[in-house]
Scaffold this motif. Sequence first.
Motif, PDB file in Angstrom:
ATOM      1  N   ALA A   1       0.825  -1.206   0.000  1.00  0.00           N
ATOM      2  CA  ALA A   1       0.000   0.000   0.000  1.00  0.00           C
ATOM      3  C   ALA A   1       0.861   1.259   0.000  1.00  0.00           C
ATOM      4  N   ALA A   2       1.930   1.261   0.805  1.00  0.00           N
ATOM      5  CA  ALA A   2       2.797   2.436   0.895  1.00  0.00           C
ATOM      6  C   ALA A   2       3.471   2.735  -0.439  1.00  0.00           C
ATOM      7  N   LEU A   3       3.726   1.702  -1.233  1.00  0.00           N
ATOM      8  CA  LEU A   3       4.379   1.868  -2.536  1.00  0.00           C
ATOM      9  C   LEU A   3       3.379   2.080  -3.667  1.00  0.00           C
ATOM     10  N   GLY A   4       2.093   2.120  -3.316  1.00  0.00           N
ATOM     11  CA  GLY A   4       1.073   2.346  -4.324  1.00  0.00           C
ATOM     12  C   GLY A   4       0.826   1.163  -5.228  1.00  0.00           C
TER      13      GLY A   4
ATOM     14  N   TYR B   1      11.556  -2.654   1.722  1.00  0.00           N
ATOM     15  CA  TYR B   1      12.799  -2.795   0.959  1.00  0.00           C
ATOM     16  C   TYR B   1      12.730  -4.006   0.026  1.00  0.00           C
ATOM     17  N   TYR B   2      12.237  -5.139   0.523  1.00  0.00           N
ATOM     18  CA  TYR B   2      12.105  -6.333  -0.305  1.00  0.00           C
ATOM     19  C   TYR B   2      11.250  -6.044  -1.542  1.00  0.00           C
ATOM     20  N   LEU B   3      10.150  -5.333  -1.348  1.00  0.00           N
ATOM     21  CA  LEU B   3       9.259  -5.074  -2.477  1.00  0.00           C
ATOM     22  C   LEU B   3       9.895  -4.132  -3.497  1.00  0.00           C
ATOM     23  N   THR B   4      10.636  -3.128  -3.042  1.00  0.00           N
ATOM     24  CA  THR B   4      11.294  -2.232  -4.003  1.00  0.00           C
ATOM     25  C   THR B   4      12.304  -3.000  -4.843  1.00  0.00           C
TER      26      THR B   4
ATOM     27  N   ILE C   1      11.484  -0.802  -7.977  1.00  0.00           N
ATOM     28  CA  ILE C   1      10.973   0.525  -7.635  1.00  0.00           C
ATOM     29  C   ILE C   1      12.080   1.363  -7.007  1.00  0.00           C
ATOM     30  N   GLU C   2      12.264   2.569  -7.491  1.00  0.00           N
ATOM     31  CA  GLU C   2      13.224   3.487  -6.883  1.00  0.00           C
ATOM     32  C   GLU C   2      12.692   3.930  -5.531  1.00  0.00           C
TER      33      GLU C   2
END
Length: 345
Positions: free
Chosen positions: A26-29, A309-312, A317-318
């Motif tokens: 959610a935080a990363l959209g 961090y894992y999801l970026t 994702i930057e």
Amino acid sequence: MGAPTIVIGSAGRRLYLIDWFREAFAALGLDGSVVVTENDPWSSAASYGDVARQLPRYSDPAYAVELLDLVEDLRPRLYVSVNDYELMHLHVRSDLAEQLRSRGVLVPGVSPRWQLDCADKLRMAHQLDEIGVRTPATVRGGDREAITAMADQTEEVVVKHRFGSGSSGLAIVPARAAMAAVETAARSAPATGRDLEPDDRVIVQPRVLGVEHGVDIVGDLRDAGALRAVLARRKLRMRAGETDQAVTVDPAPFRRNAELIARAAGLTGLVDVDMFLDDDEGATVIDINPRFGGGYPFVHLAGADVPRYYLTQAFGIEDDEAWRDYATGVVSAKYESVRVTGHVD
């Protein structure tokens, strides 16, 4: 390409980890999906994910086939297991970790050699000593001559299971009582499939001075061995071999050990390390768990966000480095909860 998807394997009781990956999506959209795999359909986590998949036990020949079918079906970008035995199967007993990576799935972990070393406390001590990380002198329970020599140099010793987890077989006794403690621990020492005498499934170490800390070492998920973060907490209370209450602290005293371990282990992702910190001797490593451990929540609640961090990394994702920032002096404690996981006729 389908919706962003990750898999958490053998989550067991760690429902908070599933929640934190959802929050990171959610935080990363991202409208992402957290798949949970379990072999026990009634475990706390089995029905808690966005998608539930029952897999055979890791030791079942069908496990590999069904895991690879799942990957083909759902196309996840990340596979995170929090079970030591499943990790051993993925990284050592089979080539499944590499098969997953070849299909575009990031699988956090350490090299196969280090996976074996983390499961064998005697091997781990030797490996740490070789790379220059302070660790207690460690001898087999069956090496009576070495135990006698150790007893001449220290007042208290630690006896524990060589292949155990948590506080399995743990006893802290006067050095003169080491042999008796070995015999007691050997009676419940886990079998390993290796031809070892019961006493050799136990280790003996001099008791380490200092205060016990839990430290998460986080490596780059794509550049093996590159250290990305060190997250630390001082243990205030233990329960059933797991940290029950802790306070977050400055990670600086643990950074040198973290760099050495990350590089030598070919680390990708997070490993949970137990260290004692002594004002005179510095940090001493006593145990390594190559996965999210029971101590990670204490730094997460203080501001760190390894799931983000894992999801970026998984989805390219930057992102800034705020995920590794946390406040020190934050005290947290665990509590019990329960949920309905099924019904029977």
